[in-house]
Design a protein around this motif. Structure first.
Motif, PDB file in Angstrom:
ATOM      1  N   ASP A   1       0.810  -1.247  -0.117  1.00 43.73           N
ATOM      2  CA  ASP A   1      -0.068  -0.014   0.067  1.00 43.73           C
ATOM      3  C   ASP A   1       0.729   1.334   0.157  1.00 43.73           C
ATOM      4  N   LYS A   2       2.072   1.428   0.930  1.00 44.43           N
ATOM      5  CA  LYS A   2       2.833   2.509   0.902  1.00 44.43           C
ATOM      6  C   LYS A   2       3.324   2.843  -0.433  1.00 44.43           C
TER       7      LYS A   2
ATOM      8  N   GLU B   1       2.498   1.647  -3.273  1.00 39.69           N
ATOM      9  CA  GLU B   1       1.246   2.245  -4.547  1.00 39.69           C
ATOM     10  C   GLU B   1       1.317   3.600  -4.283  1.00 39.69           C
ATOM     11  N   ARG B   2       1.103   4.353  -2.878  1.00 35.36           N
ATOM     12  CA  ARG B   2       1.074   5.525  -2.677  1.00 35.36           C
ATOM     13  C   ARG B   2       2.096   6.509  -3.211  1.00 35.36           C
TER      14      ARG B   2
END
Length: 403
Positions: free
Chosen positions: A238-239, A241-242
């Motif tokens: 997730d990190k 991707e951000r």
């Protein structure tokens, strides 16, 4: 989001050159480093005894070691940013070899590596606690293809993602990319547990001060709270991707360099592939810890052939000389181990499928390669294998280390 710089700004550390020096060095040594899709020409890996010129502490558990290269060996130790050397030393009658990336931009007359102490690692512990200026150690000539494949750096954007000691080759790459072109950009995402663990902290700060508009520096700390949540905690899917949505727009990036433990490197590779980034634009290198290597090939593990036992013939060519060794099928022996039993100068370093030093081409026969973290797809298509990971699957195998 603005790049965040953790380091203090002051005099550059020992060995860091001026902008003019970096540019001159880059012009002198980088001409073949950005030659398009053609990887740097591999050369025969050879050890020479070099004297330690300086040992400089980087963190509480890492040091930078600089070796002096005499004039007569200077040509053997020219290198491209991103390449590595292997170090060799005996401990209690046993030979240990460890590979370390070169951390300085190319400079004639010296070569520098960074060594981080690994828990339980004999070589790295010795290097951090006992190695000193004036000592002499065997150093292999530079190897590796973790180098730029761009045909030009002008106007290009290069991104590096590193964890821990994975910063080492990216230091040389960042210095050289920024010095080589007036409008090249470099973005570095560097993850560590805490500020105390950041290798080259002051040098990264100095590099940011030197190239404020062209170097984006993002420190991610897993055990320290940062002002920006994106830069706090471990890098997970997730990190990442951000980061690609905000910090590093993928459409602006021309080349990627990933260096660190398997989990991080593979996560970044998978994420980039899912986002449509061509694999040819992604360079990666894994590091293994000193403690990971419980067994050492040394001169080949003992293997005996019983009368009447089925064997495979392994023939290899090295430095123009050929040799053949019989290997029992039941031993499931690697080509490297078999070759070392009859010739001690067969090249290898990590023996874990990571560095690529033991690369050879299969001329006849077939093999099964257990692991491969070093060879590119085009090399595999041309028949190259890592002999430390390759086991014969035919009655006769012929490999050539010279091609």
């Amino acid at each position: 989001m603005a790049a965040i710089n953790l380091g203090s700004t002051g005099a550059p550390p020992a060995g860091a050159g001026s902008l003019e020096t970096d540019a001159a060095v880059a012009d002198a040594f980088l001409a073949s480093a950005v030659g398009g899709d053609t990887p740097p020409k591999r050369r025969r890996a050879r050890f020479h005894s070099l004297e330690v010129a300086e040992v400089r502490p980087l963190t509480d558990d890492s040091v930078e070691v600089t070796f002096a290269v005499p004039d007569e060996l200077a040509d053997d130790y020219t290198y491209l940013p991103g390449q590595y050397v292997a170090l060799r030393r005996g401990f209690d009658g046993h030979e240990l070899r460890r590979s370390y990336s070169i951390c300085r931009p190319p400079a004639r007359g010296s070569v520098s590596v960074a060594i981080k102490r690994d828990l339980g690692g004999r070589f790295s512990t010795w290097a951090n606690s006992e190695l000193a200026a004036g000592d002499v150690i065997d150093v292999m000539s530079p190897q590796g293809t973790f180098t730029s494949g761009l045909d030009s750096l002008d106007g290009k954007h290069v991104v590096g993602i590193a964890a821990g000691s994975g910063i080492t080759p990216l230091m040389a790459l960042a210095h050289t990319v920024l010095a080589r072109s007036d409008d090249a950009r470099f973005t570095l995402v560097y993850t560590n547990r805490s500020t105390r663990d950041v290798m080259f902290l002051e040098e990264l700060a100095e590099l940011k001060d030197r190239y404020p508009a062209r170097l984006a520096l993002h420190h991610v700390l897993s055990r320290e709270q940062r002002t920006a949540p994106l830069l706090s905690g471990r890098i997970d899917a997730d990190k990442l991707e951000r980061m690609f949505d905000g910090l590093i727009p993928l459409a602006t990036v021309d080349e990627w360099f990933l260096c660190g433990p398997f989990e991080l490197v593979q996560l970044a590779r998978d994420t980039l592939e899912a986002r449509g980034v061509a694999s040819a634009r992604v360079r990666y290198e894994l590091f293994t810890t000193d403690a990971d290597r419980a067994t050492e090939p040394r001169h080949g593990r003992p293997v005996s052939v019983e009368r009447g036992e089925q064997t495979v013939a392994i023939e290899f060519t090295l430095d123009g000389l050929s040799a053949t060794v019989e290997s029992p099928v039941s031993a499931n022996e690697s080509i490297l181990n078999a070759a070392l039993r009859v010739r001690g100068d067969v090249p290898f370093a990590c023996a874990g499928g990571v560095c690529g030093t033991c690369r050879a081409r299969v001329v006849e026969g077939s093999v099964n390669m257990t692991e491969n973290y070093a060879l590119e797809p085009d090399e595999l298509e041309r028949g190259y294998v890592l002999t430390c990971q390759s086991h014969p699957t035919s009655d006769r195998v012929v490999v050539d280390y010279d091609v």
